[in-house]
Write an enzyme that holds these catalytic residues in place. Structure first.
Site, PDB file in Angstrom:
ATOM      1  CG  HIS A 164      -1.676   2.287   0.732  1.00 42.56           C
ATOM      2  ND1 HIS A 164      -0.885   1.160   0.771  1.00 42.56           N
ATOM      3  CD2 HIS A 164      -2.455   2.228   1.853  1.00 42.56           C
ATOM      4  CE1 HIS A 164      -1.181   0.453   1.852  1.00 42.56           C
ATOM      5  NE2 HIS A 164      -2.123   1.073   2.534  1.00 42.56           N
ATOM      6  CG  ASP A 200      -0.383   1.238   7.848  1.00 41.49           C
ATOM      7  OD1 ASP A 200      -1.103   2.130   8.332  1.00 41.49           O
ATOM      8  OD2 ASP A 200      -0.842   0.283   7.175  1.00 41.49           O
ATOM      9  CG  HIS A 202      -2.600  -2.113   4.961  1.00 39.61           C
ATOM     10  ND1 HIS A 202      -3.241  -1.356   5.932  1.00 39.61           N
ATOM     11  CD2 HIS A 202      -3.464  -3.093   4.606  1.00 39.61           C
ATOM     12  CE1 HIS A 202      -4.456  -1.859   6.150  1.00 39.61           C
ATOM     13  NE2 HIS A 202      -4.615  -2.919   5.367  1.00 39.61           N
ATOM     14  CG  ASP A 289      -3.279  -0.236   9.971  1.00 41.10           C
ATOM     15  OD1 ASP A 289      -2.116  -0.093  10.404  1.00 41.10           O
ATOM     16  OD2 ASP A 289      -3.608   0.049   8.797  1.00 41.10           O
TER      17      ASP A 289
HETATM   18  N1  Q9C Z   1      -9.955  -6.691   2.457  1.00 42.13           N
HETATM   19  C1  Q9C Z   1      -4.134   2.383   5.201  1.00 42.13           C
HETATM   20  O1  Q9C Z   1      -4.110   1.735   6.234  1.00 42.13           O
HETATM   21  N2  Q9C Z   1      -8.828  -2.048   1.715  1.00 42.13           N
HETATM   22  N3  Q9C Z   1      -4.780   1.981   4.110  1.00 42.13           N
HETATM   23  C2  Q9C Z   1      -8.343  -3.299   2.158  1.00 42.13           C
HETATM   24  C3  Q9C Z   1      -8.972  -5.647   2.661  1.00 42.13           C
HETATM   25  C4  Q9C Z   1      -7.892  -0.964   1.619  1.00 42.13           C
HETATM   26  C5  Q9C Z   1      -5.465   0.710   4.054  1.00 42.13           C
HETATM   27  C6  Q9C Z   1      -9.369  -4.369   1.954  1.00 42.13           C
HETATM   28  C7  Q9C Z   1      -7.004  -0.774   2.817  1.00 42.13           C
HETATM   29  C8  Q9C Z   1      -6.185   0.483   2.771  1.00 42.13           C
HETATM   30  C9  Q9C Z   1      -3.481   3.731   5.162  1.00 42.13           C
HETATM   31 ZN    ZN Z   2      -2.749   0.390   6.971  1.00 43.43          ZN
END
Ligand code: Q9C
Ligand code: ZN
Length: 358
Positions: A164, A200, A202, A289
């Site tokens: 990210h 991932d 995301h 995830d």
């Molecule tokens: N309601 C990685 O998996 N918060 N980062 C999300 C959703 C941040 C995830 C909130 C998620 C970051 C590396």
């Molecule tokens: Zn993620």
């Protein structure tokens, strides 16, 4: 397969994060990496090795050197400003704030600087964060060196994750973009073309941003539709690169509740893009995830998907570095990573071409 791992991650242990305005327990905990390491250490297929120090230059090659310098001093600045033991910003550098008024000057206080360089409240910092983030980069670089040196594949057990983090900001549990630094390092070491495949849950917004104009580094991502999932503002199918990098970025979107069969079909489509870029080296941003029981994902994948997913990537027959990103279901995170890596190894991979100074 060699597994690069460092204990430095343990000192990145904030007390909480802020999600949707509420203080909640941390998802991105040290126990994630410890669980993965324990599962791999118990399997004779895997051999744990320590990272080698690569210094700051490979990070400065990808990130704004001012961000790198900020993170180096962020904790000291924060403490000098009287901040508590977990640093979370409250004011961000939104582009609308100074629209039409020039860039202004960077803030001077610890709290001000934190919001200047961060883009969310989910990425708390503590005293050990910078050391952990630097070690995670070294882990990714060491795994990349192993593959450039002839190993068919290697695994970088990075924590904190990285995908990210764009060139000039941090967020999404990420400080330095481990996979992007590794990809640039591989280019510098002589790999003519590199592909980053991001699986991932995301969107890997940081990696996409860093390589958006680059013809030599393809970015292919399979992730939850940003219309419903973090990071909300990047990762759409019509983002395909710009300038010399036109067509080298590809985003494939996963529906809520996506099952194993649908997922593996979309992964095949992603792999066609990777293969068409003819990379000398593939770097996989691996987030588990995507798992059905993950506390922050919404897919319905079972543990049975990761072996075939790894095997599909292995069947590209290209030297591959796997870099750990997300995955927050502690009881299964280790087993799912192990299944993926064993699947990847099921198909023989040609060693990387001998590296030439680049
Ligand atoms: N309601 C990685 O998996 N918060 N980062 C999300 C959703 C941040 C995830 C909130 C998620 C970051 C590396
Ligand atoms: Zn993620």
């Amino acid at each position: 397969m060699k597994v690069v791992h460092s204990d430095a991650h343990r000192r990145h242990e904030p007390a909480h994060e802020v999600q949707a305005g509420e203080v909640i327990g941390l998802y991105e905990v040290p126990a994630r990496a410890e669980a993965i390491r324990a599962v791999l250490a118990a399997d004779a297929t895997f051999h744990l090795v320590d990272p080698e120090t690569h210094g700051r230059a490979p990070i400065d090659a990808v990130h704004d050197p001012d961000l790198v310098r900020y993170l180096e001093h962020a904790w000291t600045d924060w403490v000098a400003d009287g901040g508590p033991t977990t640093a979370i910003p409250d004011t961000f550098r939104h582009p609308g704030l100074r629209a039409g008024m020039g860039a202004g000057r960077p803030p001077v206080t610890g709290l001000g600087r934190l919001g200047y360089w961060s883009f969310d409240t989910a990425t708390p910092m503590v005293e050990g964060t910078y050391g952990a983030a630097r070690a995670a980069v070294d882990v990714a670089l060491t795994a990349t060196d192993l593959v450039l040196g002839g190993e068919p594949a290697a695994y970088a057990l990075c924590r904190p994750p990285g995908h990210h983090a764009p060139r000039g900001a941090f967020g999404g549990y990420c400080f330095f973009n481990n996979v992007a630094v590794a990809a640039q390092h591989a280019r510098h070491a002589g790999a003519a073309r590199v592909a980053v495949l991001d699986v991932d849950y995301h969107h890997g917004n940081g990696t996409q941003q860093i390589f958006y104009e680059r013809p030599d580094v393809a970015f292919v991502s399979l992730h939850a539709d940003p219309d419903r999932a973090y990071p909300y503002v990047t990762g759409f199918a019509d983002e395909t690169g710009t300038g010399a990098g036109r067509g080298t970025t590809r985003n494939l979107l996963l529906p809520a509740g996506c099952d194993d069969v649908t997922y593996l079909g979309l992964l095949d489509a992603a792999l066609e893009h990777v293969d068409r870029s003819a990379p000398d080296l593939v770097l996989v941003s691996l987030g588990v995830d995507t798992y059905g029981d993950d506390p922050i994902g919404d897919l319905s994948l079972t543990g049975a998907v990761y072996g075939p997913a790894g095997a599909a990537i292995g069947s590209l027959g290209r030297p591959t570095v796997v870099v750990q990103e997300g995955g927050y279901h502690l009881p299964t995170v280790g087993a799912n990573v192990r299944s993926f890596l064993r699947g990847l190894m099921a198909t023989p991979i040609r060693p990387a071409p001998p590296s030439a100074p680049g």
